[in-house]
Design a protein around this motif. Structure first.
Motif, PDB file in Angstrom:
ATOM      1  N   MET A   1      -1.928   7.347 -10.156  1.00 50.86           N
ATOM      2  CA  MET A   1      -2.403   8.171  -9.039  1.00 50.86           C
ATOM      3  C   MET A   1      -2.713   7.321  -7.810  1.00 50.86           C
ATOM      4  O   MET A   1      -2.423   7.720  -6.683  1.00 50.86           O
ATOM      5  CB  MET A   1      -3.627   8.971  -9.466  1.00 50.86           C
ATOM      6  N   GLU A   2      -3.262   6.144  -8.039  1.00 50.81           N
ATOM      7  CA  GLU A   2      -3.565   5.269  -6.909  1.00 50.81           C
ATOM      8  C   GLU A   2      -2.280   4.761  -6.249  1.00 50.81           C
ATOM      9  O   GLU A   2      -2.184   4.685  -5.018  1.00 50.81           O
ATOM     10  CB  GLU A   2      -4.414   4.087  -7.366  1.00 50.81           C
ATOM     11  N   THR A   3      -1.279   4.442  -7.042  1.00 50.86           N
ATOM     12  CA  THR A   3      -0.002   3.997  -6.481  1.00 50.86           C
ATOM     13  C   THR A   3       0.657   5.111  -5.677  1.00 50.86           C
ATOM     14  O   THR A   3       1.184   4.864  -4.579  1.00 50.86           O
ATOM     15  CB  THR A   3       0.948   3.530  -7.600  1.00 50.86           C
ATOM     16  N   VAL A   4       0.619   6.329  -6.201  1.00 47.46           N
ATOM     17  CA  VAL A   4       1.171   7.470  -5.457  1.00 47.46           C
ATOM     18  C   VAL A   4       0.419   7.660  -4.148  1.00 47.46           C
ATOM     19  O   VAL A   4       1.022   7.911  -3.097  1.00 47.46           O
ATOM     20  CB  VAL A   4       1.122   8.753  -6.310  1.00 47.46           C
ATOM     21  N   ARG A   5      -0.906   7.517  -4.193  1.00 48.36           N
ATOM     22  CA  ARG A   5      -1.699   7.662  -2.961  1.00 48.36           C
ATOM     23  C   ARG A   5      -1.273   6.620  -1.932  1.00 48.36           C
ATOM     24  O   ARG A   5      -1.072   6.936  -0.745  1.00 48.36           O
ATOM     25  CB  ARG A   5      -3.189   7.507  -3.265  1.00 48.36           C
ATOM     26  N   VAL A   6      -1.126   5.380  -2.364  1.00 45.22           N
ATOM     27  CA  VAL A   6      -0.767   4.285  -1.461  1.00 45.22           C
ATOM     28  C   VAL A   6       0.585   4.540  -0.795  1.00 45.22           C
ATOM     29  O   VAL A   6       0.720   4.455   0.437  1.00 45.22           O
ATOM     30  CB  VAL A   6      -0.745   2.944  -2.232  1.00 45.22           C
ATOM     31  N   VAL A   7       1.612   4.852  -1.589  1.00 47.80           N
ATOM     32  CA  VAL A   7       2.944   5.025  -1.017  1.00 47.80           C
ATOM     33  C   VAL A   7       3.048   6.331  -0.233  1.00 47.80           C
ATOM     34  O   VAL A   7       3.749   6.400   0.792  1.00 47.80           O
ATOM     35  CB  VAL A   7       4.047   4.952  -2.093  1.00 47.80           C
ATOM     36  N   ASN A   8       2.331   7.366  -0.663  1.00 44.64           N
ATOM     37  CA  ASN A   8       2.398   8.655   0.031  1.00 44.64           C
ATOM     38  C   ASN A   8       1.758   8.580   1.410  1.00 44.64           C
ATOM     39  O   ASN A   8       2.305   9.098   2.385  1.00 44.64           O
ATOM     40  CB  ASN A   8       1.726   9.739  -0.809  1.00 44.64           C
TER      41      ASN A   8
ATOM     42  N   SER B   1       7.947   0.626   1.031  1.00 41.93           N
ATOM     43  CA  SER B   1       8.148  -0.743   0.565  1.00 41.93           C
ATOM     44  C   SER B   1       6.991  -1.646   0.990  1.00 41.93           C
ATOM     45  O   SER B   1       6.427  -2.375   0.162  1.00 41.93           O
ATOM     46  CB  SER B   1       9.474  -1.290   1.124  1.00 41.93           C
ATOM     47  N   ASP B   2       6.633  -1.597   2.252  1.00 42.17           N
ATOM     48  CA  ASP B   2       5.556  -2.447   2.773  1.00 42.17           C
ATOM     49  C   ASP B   2       4.220  -2.138   2.104  1.00 42.17           C
ATOM     50  O   ASP B   2       3.457  -3.044   1.749  1.00 42.17           O
ATOM     51  CB  ASP B   2       5.423  -2.277   4.285  1.00 42.17           C
ATOM     52  N   ALA B   3       3.940  -0.849   1.916  1.00 42.41           N
ATOM     53  CA  ALA B   3       2.667  -0.451   1.310  1.00 42.41           C
ATOM     54  C   ALA B   3       2.580  -0.928  -0.131  1.00 42.41           C
ATOM     55  O   ALA B   3       1.547  -1.448  -0.573  1.00 42.41           O
ATOM     56  CB  ALA B   3       2.510   1.064   1.387  1.00 42.41           C
ATOM     57  N   GLY B   4       3.665  -0.742  -0.887  1.00 45.21           N
ATOM     58  CA  GLY B   4       3.675  -1.192  -2.273  1.00 45.21           C
ATOM     59  C   GLY B   4       3.511  -2.696  -2.387  1.00 45.21           C
ATOM     60  O   GLY B   4       2.779  -3.193  -3.253  1.00 45.21           O
ATOM     61  N   TYR B   5       4.164  -3.425  -1.492  1.00 41.47           N
ATOM     62  CA  TYR B   5       4.079  -4.879  -1.499  1.00 41.47           C
ATOM     63  C   TYR B   5       2.671  -5.356  -1.137  1.00 41.47           C
ATOM     64  O   TYR B   5       2.119  -6.253  -1.771  1.00 41.47           O
ATOM     65  CB  TYR B   5       5.100  -5.454  -0.520  1.00 41.47           C
ATOM     66  N   ASN B   6       2.096  -4.746  -0.126  1.00 36.99           N
ATOM     67  CA  ASN B   6       0.766  -5.159   0.334  1.00 36.99           C
ATOM     68  C   ASN B   6      -0.331  -4.885  -0.681  1.00 36.99           C
ATOM     69  O   ASN B   6      -1.352  -5.579  -0.716  1.00 36.99           O
ATOM     70  CB  ASN B   6       0.432  -4.460   1.662  1.00 36.99           C
ATOM     71  N   GLN B   7      -0.150  -3.866  -1.512  1.00 32.68           N
ATOM     72  CA  GLN B   7      -1.154  -3.505  -2.518  1.00 32.68           C
ATOM     73  C   GLN B   7      -0.747  -3.966  -3.924  1.00 32.68           C
ATOM     74  O   GLN B   7      -1.324  -3.526  -4.922  1.00 32.68           O
ATOM     75  CB  GLN B   7      -1.349  -1.985  -2.526  1.00 32.68           C
TER      76      GLN B   7
END
Length: 490
Positions: free
Chosen positions: A152-159, A44-50
């Motif tokens: 792919m970038e979103t998956v990288r961020v949350v992963n 959640s935090d990673a998705g929000y921050n990016q």
């Protein structure tokens, strides 16, 4: 060295990712609720921050929508969805009924295949990663090729955030070489336990026909009825806010407006006042020719595009500052483009004699396309609203709220979600706004509370004429006869 064809590379990659996902899920399955929740919070935090970066990537790569609105969608997925699920019990014992001696235990479904559309790519990845991991499942994403980079970038961020919080490597992954064959291999693999499909009609049908359990979303084609008691300026504002949000890419957004004859002029005047443009018959015909492709499917060139872009495609001269294009319509049918789903700032406008006729028109539109999904009504008459609730073949009837944001649970108290089930009438396995509870099974432990004798009905005894009755039976028989005589007497 021989180079594998793209489809073969895609298939092999899918198999490799599934293998890792299965191993990772076995580790997730033995984690505590506290451990799972820590991972979910990190996602959640990673998705929000990016959020802003991912929104701009999605808009630039796909050409759909507005990056400013995609920020809102990313934040909705990262924060609103998270807030709705953070206290949800999804691990171990969910409920225990000591009186009836029944216990419910959460069981993850296993490996989830997450199909991601190009219309809402980054927000859907964040959302599906959250609900899959919350239910202790791993997820392998199949991206739409037109949104590959941002997905792919979103998956990288949350992963990366998930792994840093203790998530097993391989629990969140994405096919980097997307092909139809690779997606097909993903959906049909024996170690994939559930498909979570968001995308076009063909993709959703493929998911349901794969042989793997699936939760899919059919097309939306929601009509919006402005009933005569409605606050017309506010109703128009809500409809235009919804239809212009991210240029209409959310499937719960309005596709048609239906009004009664008595309020037609007032609604049309308000629509024009707030930035709508009513097409002439000639203009409507020109635009109608580009809404659908020859095979009857929606033209991707209008999806998520601005009014200016669509007007240029149709060779129309539209005044500056127009928010939505509207065509008056009287017909509904496969070859009537304005009666179909239009994921862009285009609306049909129907006029009916009274609310009963409007009700039937809404049903006709939904039966053509969008059954089971969503529709809107703007009204201050609770009785009419209830009549619509009883009759409309939809899973969400939204009252006095924007369709796009109300359907996903943004402006309503529905469960916040970016996958909206359309129920059996819409070809879906559920009518829910999909949450982690849809991605787990429930094992029920039940103690015996009765014996066989408790289930047997008492059988009245009868004695054939001339048979011998023992003393105990005779006393019972006499007692029964006496009670019956007394009951009849008094």
């Amino acid at each position: 060295m021989e180079t594998l064809d793209k489809d073969l590379r895609s298939i092999q990659e899918a198999r490799n990712l599934i293998k890792k996902a299965k191993e990772a899920q076995a580790k997730l399955a033995v984690m505590t609720q506290v451990q799972i929740d820590a991972i979910v919070k990190a996602i959640s935090d990673a998705g929000y921050n990016q959020s802003e970066k991912l929104a701009k990537m999605a808009s630039e790569e796909t050409g759909f929508g507005r990056w400013q609105d995609k920020i809102i969608k990313n934040n909705f997925a990262a924060k609103h969805v998270y807030e709705s699920i953070k206290k949800m019990k999804t691990v171990g014992i969910l409920k225990e009924d000591k009186t009836n001696k029944v216990m419910e235990v959460a069981v993850p479904v296993g490996v989830v295949a997450g199909l991601i559309p190009s219309t809402n790519p980054t927000s859907t990845v964040i959302y599906k990663a959250l609900i899959a991991i919350k239910a202790a499942n791993s997820i392998v994403f199949s991206p739409h090729p037109n949104a590959l980079k941002c997905i792919m970038e979103t998956v990288r961020v949350v992963n990366e955030a998930a792994i840093a919080a203790g998530c097993p490597d391989g629990a969140i992954s994405v096919i980097s070489v997307p092909t139809i064959q690779g997606t097909d291999a993903l959906m049909k693999h024996k170690d994939v336990n559930l498909i979570l499909a968001t995308g076009g009609t063909a993709m959703v049908k493929a998911a349901y026909s794969s042989g793997t359990p699936a939760i899919g979303v059919g097309p939306g084609n929601g009509p919006a009825f402005i009933e005569k008691s409605a606050n017309i300026p506010l109703a128009v504002k809500r409809i235009l806010d919804s239809k212009t949000f991210d240029n209409g890419t959310i499937c719960a957004s309005e596709q048609s407006i239906i009004v009664e004859t008595c309020s037609k002029e007032a609604v049309m005047a308000e629509l024009k006042k707030q930035g709508a443009y009513f097409l002439s018959t000639e203009e409507a015909e020109k635009l109608g020719k580009i809404i659908l492709r020859p095979n009857g499917s929606m033209n991707p060139q209008i999806v998520g595009r601005s009014v200016e872009h669509i007007a240029k495609l149709a060779k129309l001269q539209v005044p500056a500052g127009i928010r939505v294009l509207i065509a008056e319509e009287t017909r509904v049918g496969e070859n009537v483009p304005y009666s179909r789903e239009k994921l862009g700032p285009i609306l049909a406008f129907y006029t009916e004699e009274d609310w009963e006729s409007a009700c039937e028109r809404c049903i006709e539109i939904l039966k053509l396309e969008g059954a089971g999904h969503t529709m809107m009504i703007h009204s201050e008459n609770d009785e009419i609203v209830r009549e619509f609730a009883l009759k409309k073949p939809v899973s969400r009837l939204l009252v006095n709220t924007p369709g796009a944001l109300g359907g996903i649970g943004g402006t309503t108290a529905l469960s916040p979600a970016l996958t909206l089930g359309s129920g059996a009438v819409g070809g879906s396995s559920t009518s829910d706004n999909i949450s982690p509870l849809n991605l787990l099974n429930i094992r029920r432990l039940a103690y015996g509370v009765k014996e066989l004798e408790d289930l047997m009905e008492p059988v009245p005894q009868s004695y054939p004429e001339g048979s011998t009755i023992n003393l105990a039976d005779k006393e019972q028989l006499i007692d029964m006869i006496v009670k019956r005589i007394l009951a009849e007497k008094f």
